[in-house]
Design an enzyme around this catalytic site. Sequence first.
Site, PDB file in Angstrom:
ATOM      1  N   LEU A   1       0.811  -1.220   0.000  1.00 35.90           N
ATOM      2  CA  LEU A   1       0.000   0.000   0.000  1.00 35.90           C
ATOM      3  C   LEU A   1       0.847   1.275   0.000  1.00 35.90           C
ATOM      4  O   LEU A   1       0.350   2.361   0.268  1.00 35.90           O
ATOM      5  CB  LEU A   1      -0.961  -0.008   1.202  1.00 35.90           C
TER       6      LEU A   1
ATOM      7  N   SER B   1       6.106   3.057   2.650  1.00 39.40           N
ATOM      8  CA  SER B   1       7.407   3.732   2.725  1.00 39.40           C
ATOM      9  C   SER B   1       7.389   5.012   1.890  1.00 39.40           C
ATOM     10  O   SER B   1       7.871   6.057   2.335  1.00 39.40           O
ATOM     11  CB  SER B   1       8.556   2.802   2.313  1.00 39.40           C
TER      12      SER B   1
ATOM     13  N   ASP C   1       5.391   4.148  -7.133  1.00 36.45           N
ATOM     14  CA  ASP C   1       4.900   4.467  -5.785  1.00 36.45           C
ATOM     15  C   ASP C   1       5.119   5.940  -5.448  1.00 36.45           C
ATOM     16  O   ASP C   1       4.190   6.641  -5.041  1.00 36.45           O
ATOM     17  CB  ASP C   1       5.631   3.618  -4.724  1.00 36.45           C
TER      18      ASP C   1
HETATM   19  O1  PMV Z   1       4.649  -3.502  -2.851  1.00 42.82           O
HETATM   20  P1  PMV Z   1       4.629  -2.104  -3.329  1.00 42.82           P
HETATM   21  O2  PMV Z   1       3.461  -1.333  -2.908  1.00 42.82           O
HETATM   22  O3  PMV Z   1       5.908  -1.353  -3.051  1.00 42.82           O
HETATM   23  O4  PMV Z   1       4.496  -2.162  -4.912  1.00 42.82           O
HETATM   24  C1  PMV Z   1       5.524  -2.693  -5.660  1.00 42.82           C
HETATM   25  C2  PMV Z   1       5.224  -2.605  -7.124  1.00 42.82           C
HETATM   26  C3  PMV Z   1       6.233  -3.383  -7.957  1.00 42.82           C
HETATM   27  O5  PMV Z   1       5.829  -3.194  -9.312  1.00 42.82           O
HETATM   28  C4  PMV Z   1       6.188  -4.852  -7.634  1.00 42.82           C
HETATM   29  C5  PMV Z   1       7.644  -2.857  -7.748  1.00 42.82           C
HETATM   30  C6  PMV Z   1       7.900  -1.487  -8.337  1.00 42.82           C
HETATM   31  O6  PMV Z   1       8.948  -0.925  -7.993  1.00 42.82           O
HETATM   32  O7  PMV Z   1       7.113  -1.008  -9.151  1.00 42.82           O
END
Ligand code: PMV
Length: 312
Positions: A104, A107, A150
Site C-alpha cells: 500500500l 514507505s 509508488d
Molecule cells: O509492494 P509495493 O506497494 O511497493 O508495490 C511494488 C510494485 C512493484 O511493481 C512490484 C515494484 C515497483 O517498484 O514497481
Amino acid sequence: MYSASAPGKIILFGEHAVVYGRPAIAVPVHDLRAQAVITRLDDAEPNSILIEASDIQISARIEDLGEEDLLRQSVQLILDTLEVNTFPSFELRISSEIPIASGLGSSAAVNVAMLRALALFFERELSLEFQSKLTYQIERLYHGTPSGIDNTVVTYEKPIFFRRGEDPQVIEPGDSMTFLIADTGIASPTGEVVSGVRERWMEEESYYEALFDQISELSLLAKRAISAGHIPVLGPLMNQNQVLLKALGVSSPEIESLVRSAQETGAFGAKLSGAGQGGNVIALIEPSLVGAVTRALQDAGAKHVFRTSASP
Ligand code: PMV
C-alpha cells in the site's frame, strides 16, 4: 509546528511489469495516510534531530540510530539535497495509518510526508516533480530497483498512468470507482518479491517478457476505460491481470482465496495489488455491495477490509 501528510496507494494494473518498462496504473488511497510533524526544540543544541516513530518503536536522537538506519539515511538525503547544513534543533514525529510491507505504499507515503514537513520547516517550495524524484532516490535505499510508480502516485495524489522514463500522466476518471482493500495479514517485503521475479525472468526471459506484454495490453485498455467512465469493464481486466500475476509466481493461496471470494460475491473484478505473495487484494465493486463483499472477504480470511474510492 510544521505538519504534512501523504496518502497510501493501490496499483490497479501492471505491478512487476512496470519494473520491466511496461505501463501501470495506480490510484492514491486518501483514507489511509502517513503524517510527519516537526516541532522546533528551542532548548536543545543546534543541528540535533529527535525522531519519534512509535509505529516502528523508534524514539531517539538521529545520530544514535546507527549509520545503516534507513530513516536516518532518508532524513540525511533530504537535508543534503536541500543543502541544509546548520539548523535549529527539532523533533520529527512520524506516524502512519498505512500497514507496512503490504503493497500500500507505506514507505513512499512516509517519505513524502517527511519531505513535505521538512520543506515547510526550512521554508522551501518544492514542485511535485521534485518531491517525486527525491522520494524515488529515498525509495532506492529501501528496495534497490523501484520502478518509480509508488513515489509518483503518492506525491501527485491522483490516479496515474506510469511508464518508467516517461512523464507520468494523470488520469481523470470518467466515473467513480469503489474499491475494497483486503489484507491477507502476511507481510511481504517488496524487494524480496521483486528479486524473485528477476531470478525467474533471467532463467526464462522470453516467457516472462510475454507475460509482461500481456499485462501491458491490460493497462492500456484500462486507461481508456477509466477515462471513459466504463468502470464495469475494468473488472474482467483486473481478473486477467491476476491470472498473469499468478503466472509470474507472485500470488499465494491466501491471495487466491480472497480474490475468489470477491469474484463470487459479485465484485466486477479482483486482484492482488503491489508486490504480492502477501499484502493486499483489491476488489472493484458496485457501492451497494460493500457490506456483502466485505463479509465474504472476512470469511475468506481477510485481516482488515478498507473501503476507498477514486472519483472524477
Ligand atoms: O509492494 P509495493 O506497494 O511497493 O508495490 C511494488 C510494485 C512493484 O511493481 C512490484 C515494484 C515497483 O517498484 O514497481
